[in-house]
Design a protein around this motif. Structure first.
Motif, PDB file in Angstrom:
ATOM      1  N   PRO A 212       0.832  -1.212   0.000  1.00 39.58           N
ATOM      2  CA  PRO A 212       0.000   0.000   0.000  1.00 39.58           C
ATOM      3  C   PRO A 212       0.862   1.256   0.000  1.00 39.58           C
ATOM      4  CG  PRO A 212      -0.030  -1.050   2.164  1.00 39.58           C
ATOM      5  CD  PRO A 212       0.657  -2.007   1.232  1.00 39.58           C
ATOM      6  N   VAL A 213       0.436   2.257  -0.758  1.00 37.62           N
ATOM      7  CA  VAL A 213       1.193   3.494  -0.911  1.00 37.62           C
ATOM      8  C   VAL A 213       0.521   4.627  -0.150  1.00 37.62           C
ATOM      9  CG1 VAL A 213       1.906   5.251  -2.576  1.00 37.62           C
ATOM     10  CG2 VAL A 213       2.141   2.826  -3.148  1.00 37.62           C
ATOM     11  N   LEU A 214       1.313   5.315   0.686  1.00 39.35           N
ATOM     12  CA  LEU A 214       0.874   6.559   1.319  1.00 39.35           C
ATOM     13  C   LEU A 214       1.744   7.668   0.750  1.00 39.35           C
ATOM     14  CD1 LEU A 214       0.642   4.188   3.705  1.00 39.35           C
ATOM     15  CD2 LEU A 214      -0.196   6.147   5.002  1.00 39.35           C
ATOM     16  N   ALA A 215       1.130   8.677   0.150  1.00 44.17           N
ATOM     17  CA  ALA A 215       1.889   9.723  -0.534  1.00 44.17           C
ATOM     18  C   ALA A 215       1.447  11.097  -0.054  1.00 44.17           C
ATOM     19  CB  ALA A 215       1.687   9.616  -2.043  1.00 44.17           C
ATOM     20  N   THR A 230      -6.192   3.939  -5.104  1.00 45.08           N
ATOM     21  CA  THR A 230      -4.891   3.349  -5.423  1.00 45.08           C
ATOM     22  C   THR A 230      -3.849   3.629  -4.346  1.00 45.08           C
ATOM     23  OG1 THR A 230      -4.289   5.309  -6.713  1.00 45.08           O
ATOM     24  CG2 THR A 230      -5.283   3.455  -7.916  1.00 45.08           C
ATOM     25  N   GLY A 231      -4.222   4.371  -3.331  1.00 51.92           N
ATOM     26  CA  GLY A 231      -3.315   4.685  -2.235  1.00 51.92           C
ATOM     27  C   GLY A 231      -3.985   5.646  -1.277  1.00 51.92           C
ATOM     28  N   LEU A 232      -3.212   6.197  -0.372  1.00 48.62           N
ATOM     29  CA  LEU A 232      -3.724   7.170   0.592  1.00 48.62           C
ATOM     30  C   LEU A 232      -2.879   8.435   0.503  1.00 48.62           C
ATOM     31  CD1 LEU A 232      -4.202   4.804   3.688  1.00 48.62           C
ATOM     32  CD2 LEU A 232      -5.973   5.627   2.128  1.00 48.62           C
ATOM     33  N   LEU A 233      -3.536   9.596   0.544  1.00 48.48           N
ATOM     34  CA  LEU A 233      -2.853  10.878   0.455  1.00 48.48           C
ATOM     35  C   LEU A 233      -2.944  11.618   1.789  1.00 48.48           C
ATOM     36  CD1 LEU A 233      -4.180  12.044  -3.030  1.00 48.48           C
ATOM     37  CD2 LEU A 233      -1.881  11.223  -2.520  1.00 48.48           C
ATOM     38  N   PHE A 234      -1.812  12.146   2.244  1.00 44.94           N
ATOM     39  CA  PHE A 234      -1.800  12.896   3.500  1.00 44.94           C
ATOM     40  C   PHE A 234      -1.277  14.303   3.262  1.00 44.94           C
ATOM     41  CE2 PHE A 234       2.289  10.722   3.202  1.00 44.94           C
ATOM     42  CZ  PHE A 234       3.197  11.726   3.518  1.00 44.94           C
ATOM     43  N   ILE A 257      -6.423  -1.258  -1.868  1.00 50.02           N
ATOM     44  CA  ILE A 257      -5.551  -0.288  -2.524  1.00 50.02           C
ATOM     45  C   ILE A 257      -4.322  -0.960  -3.149  1.00 50.02           C
ATOM     46  CG2 ILE A 257      -6.361   1.612  -1.090  1.00 50.02           C
ATOM     47  CD1 ILE A 257      -3.811   1.525   0.475  1.00 50.02           C
ATOM     48  N   VAL A 258      -3.888  -2.087  -2.579  1.00 50.50           N
ATOM     49  CA  VAL A 258      -2.794  -2.831  -3.208  1.00 50.50           C
ATOM     50  C   VAL A 258      -3.228  -3.355  -4.577  1.00 50.50           C
ATOM     51  CG1 VAL A 258      -1.487  -4.992  -3.107  1.00 50.50           C
ATOM     52  CG2 VAL A 258      -1.524  -3.467  -1.125  1.00 50.50           C
TER      53      VAL A 258
END
Length: 291
Positions: A212-215, A230-234, A257-258
């Motif tokens: 999983p991508v956190l961007a 497709t991922g999580l945004l912070f 999300i993966v």
């Protein structure tokens, strides 16, 4: 053809990785591609001397301002690949914006990595809208990392069961907006509360790894990563920790999300398609070399 490829080549940055990959595409098509750091040249006249000395026939530049401005008026056909800095930072500076518009007047083609980048460029320089193409950055098969995870996990400082260990890999560059230490303080506080979470800072890799991508929520990332799809945004370190805790406690979200991220990469970031696109674009320079 003998091609000059200008890019900013600081090691381990996205620019350097992209430039090496595109050069491989062009050389695989039979061209001689001389890759040079744009910061090695002060002005277009120095580039002109280099072009003559190396008997170069055409050029490509990564970054409209940093590289493209050096190619103006040199009499050889060239193409441009937009960098994120062009459209997120330099475009807001009047003098640079004007120079970039002039570069686009001379360029035979311009490549944007995303549709949103293309739309931004077309709004800024409508005279160039017909020469802007979209080609996502290609991703080849990720090689096995040389990092010895077993040794790392068995170290006395870690001393955690792999089943209970949560590792966060920070993919980072060098610009301030990509500051590798941006999360350190907030992550350190979380680690004090839960010693089984760790952050590892590494070089270029991400969505293709089936993790999983956190961007960080900046334009370049949000154009690729769709929040909770497709991922999580912070937006700040505290939100990162909040989303990371949510991810750790919600296996269904992680699985979703993966899967979506992996499918997105396969659909839009084809390494083979990227190679074919650059081959075709460079052929347009070859056809116009005698103009």
């Amino acid at each position: 053809m003998r091609l000059l490829f200008l890019a900013v080549l600081r090691q381990h940055t996205g620019n350097a990785v992209t430039a090496q990959r595109v050069r491989d595409h062009l050389e695989a098509a039979g061209h001689v591609c001389i890759l040079k750091d744009a910061f090695d040249f002060e002005n277009p006249s120095e580039i002109s001397n280099f072009i003559k000395a190396e008997n170069l026939e055409a050029a490509v530049a990564l970054h409209l301002y940093r590289g493209g401005r050096l190619l103006r008026g040199n009499g050889i056909p060239f193409g441009i690949i937009f960098g994120g800095t062009d459209l997120n930072e330099d475009v807001n500076q009047g003098d640079k914006n004007k120079v970039m518009g002039k570069v686009l007047e001379e360029a035979r083609f311009a490549v944007a990595f995303t549709e949103s980048m293309k739309e931004m460029a077309q709004r800024q320089w409508p005279h160039a809208k017909d020469k802007i193409y979209v080609q996502s950055q290609g991703i080849a098969t990720v090689p096995n990392t040389a990092f010895n995870w077993n040794t790392f996990l068995q170290s006395s400082e870690i001393n955690q069961s792999a089943d209970n260990l949560h590792m966060f890999l920070l993919i980072c560059g060098l610009r301030q907006v990509k500051d590798p230490l941006y999360l350190v303080d907030a992550f350190s506080e979380w680690h004090q509360e839960e010693p089984n979470v760790y952050m590892v800072i590494v070089g270029p890799e991400a969505m293709d790894l089936e993790v999983p991508v956190l961007a960080r929520n900046i334009p370049g990332n949000s154009a690729v990563v769709k929040h909770e799809v497709t991922g999580l945004l912070f937006s700040d370190p505290q939100e990162f920790v909040h989303l990371a805790k949510r991810l750790v406690s919600d296996p269904a979200l992680e699985k979703k999300i993966v899967a979506n991220g992996r499918e997105y990469v396969r659909k839009y970031h084809s390494w083979q398609e990227e190679r074919q696109t650059y081959r075709q674009l460079v052929r347009t320079l070859e056809r116009n070399t005698g103009d």
